[in-house]
Design a protein around this motif. Structure first.
Motif, PDB file in Angstrom:
ATOM      1  N   ALA A  50       0.457  -1.323  -0.123  1.00 28.17           N
ATOM      2  CA  ALA A  50      -0.049  -0.349  -0.245  1.00 28.17           C
ATOM      3  C   ALA A  50       0.784   1.036  -0.149  1.00 28.17           C
ATOM      4  CB  ALA A  50      -1.149  -0.420   1.266  1.00 28.17           C
ATOM      5  N   ALA A  51       0.350   2.124  -0.765  1.00 24.46           N
ATOM      6  CA  ALA A  51       0.771   3.377  -0.079  1.00 24.46           C
ATOM      7  C   ALA A  51      -0.064   4.833   0.278  1.00 24.46           C
ATOM      8  CB  ALA A  51       0.898   4.127  -1.501  1.00 24.46           C
ATOM      9  N   VAL A  52       0.043   5.635   0.645  1.00 29.26           N
ATOM     10  CA  VAL A  52      -0.962   6.229   2.485  1.00 29.26           C
ATOM     11  C   VAL A  52      -0.917   7.298   1.653  1.00 29.26           C
ATOM     12  CG1 VAL A  52      -1.137   6.756   4.206  1.00 29.26           C
ATOM     13  CG2 VAL A  52      -0.025   4.647   4.168  1.00 29.26           C
ATOM     14  N   LEU A  53      -1.839   7.818   1.751  1.00 30.87           N
ATOM     15  CA  LEU A  53      -2.775   9.276   1.108  1.00 30.87           C
ATOM     16  C   LEU A  53      -3.582   9.946   1.752  1.00 30.87           C
ATOM     17  CD1 LEU A  53      -1.285  11.923  -1.054  1.00 30.87           C
ATOM     18  CD2 LEU A  53      -2.961  11.056  -2.591  1.00 30.87           C
ATOM     19  N   TYR A  54      -2.925  10.663   3.235  1.00 27.25           N
ATOM     20  CA  TYR A  54      -4.050  11.667   4.006  1.00 27.25           C
ATOM     21  C   TYR A  54      -4.789  12.114   3.702  1.00 27.25           C
ATOM     22  CZ  TYR A  54      -1.496   9.026   7.794  1.00 27.25           C
ATOM     23  OH  TYR A  54      -0.837   7.755   7.996  1.00 27.25           O
ATOM     24  N   PRO A  55      -6.159  12.628   4.158  1.00 25.75           N
ATOM     25  CA  PRO A  55      -6.827  13.276   3.257  1.00 25.75           C
ATOM     26  C   PRO A  55      -6.658  15.451   3.075  1.00 25.75           C
ATOM     27  CG  PRO A  55      -7.529  11.878   4.750  1.00 25.75           C
ATOM     28  CD  PRO A  55      -6.649  11.931   4.814  1.00 25.75           C
ATOM     29  N   SER A  56      -5.761  15.129   3.951  1.00 26.47           N
ATOM     30  CA  SER A  56      -5.575  16.552   3.781  1.00 26.47           C
ATOM     31  C   SER A  56      -4.605  16.562   3.027  1.00 26.47           C
ATOM     32  CB  SER A  56      -4.964  17.221   4.736  1.00 26.47           C
ATOM     33  OG  SER A  56      -3.778  16.411   5.352  1.00 26.47           O
TER      34      SER A  56
END
Length: 83
Positions: A45-51
């Motif tokens: 997985a890669a992670v991308l925070y909502p902000s």
């Protein structure tokens, strides 16, 4: 699907793991950031925070997940473990 984009709640996370596809995490709250970090460390997985969720960043993250063979390979390996 080549990849799954979701908030990283346990239901969708488990379904995507069983499917053996890379995941893009967009964690919002509760256990989601922890789940996202664990799967990032496992290489699926890669992670991308909502902000930071913007079209260009999503495009880049999905390209990486889809074009880097290690993500798909690792996702298939974990799918066998889950099965």
């Amino acid at each position: 699907a080549g990849a799954v984009v979701h908030q990283f709640g346990m239901g969708t996370l488990g379904t995507a793991l069983r499917a053996g596809v890379p995941q893009l995490a967009v964690p919002f709250s509760n256990d989601q950031p922890h789940n996202a970090d664990r799967l990032r460390r496992l290489g699926v997985a890669a992670v991308l925070y909502p902000s930071r969720y913007r079209a260009g960043r999503v495009t880049h993250a999905l390209r990486t997940l889809l074009e880097e063979p290690a993500y798909a390979r690792r996702a298939r390996e974990l799918a066998m473990v889950v099965a």
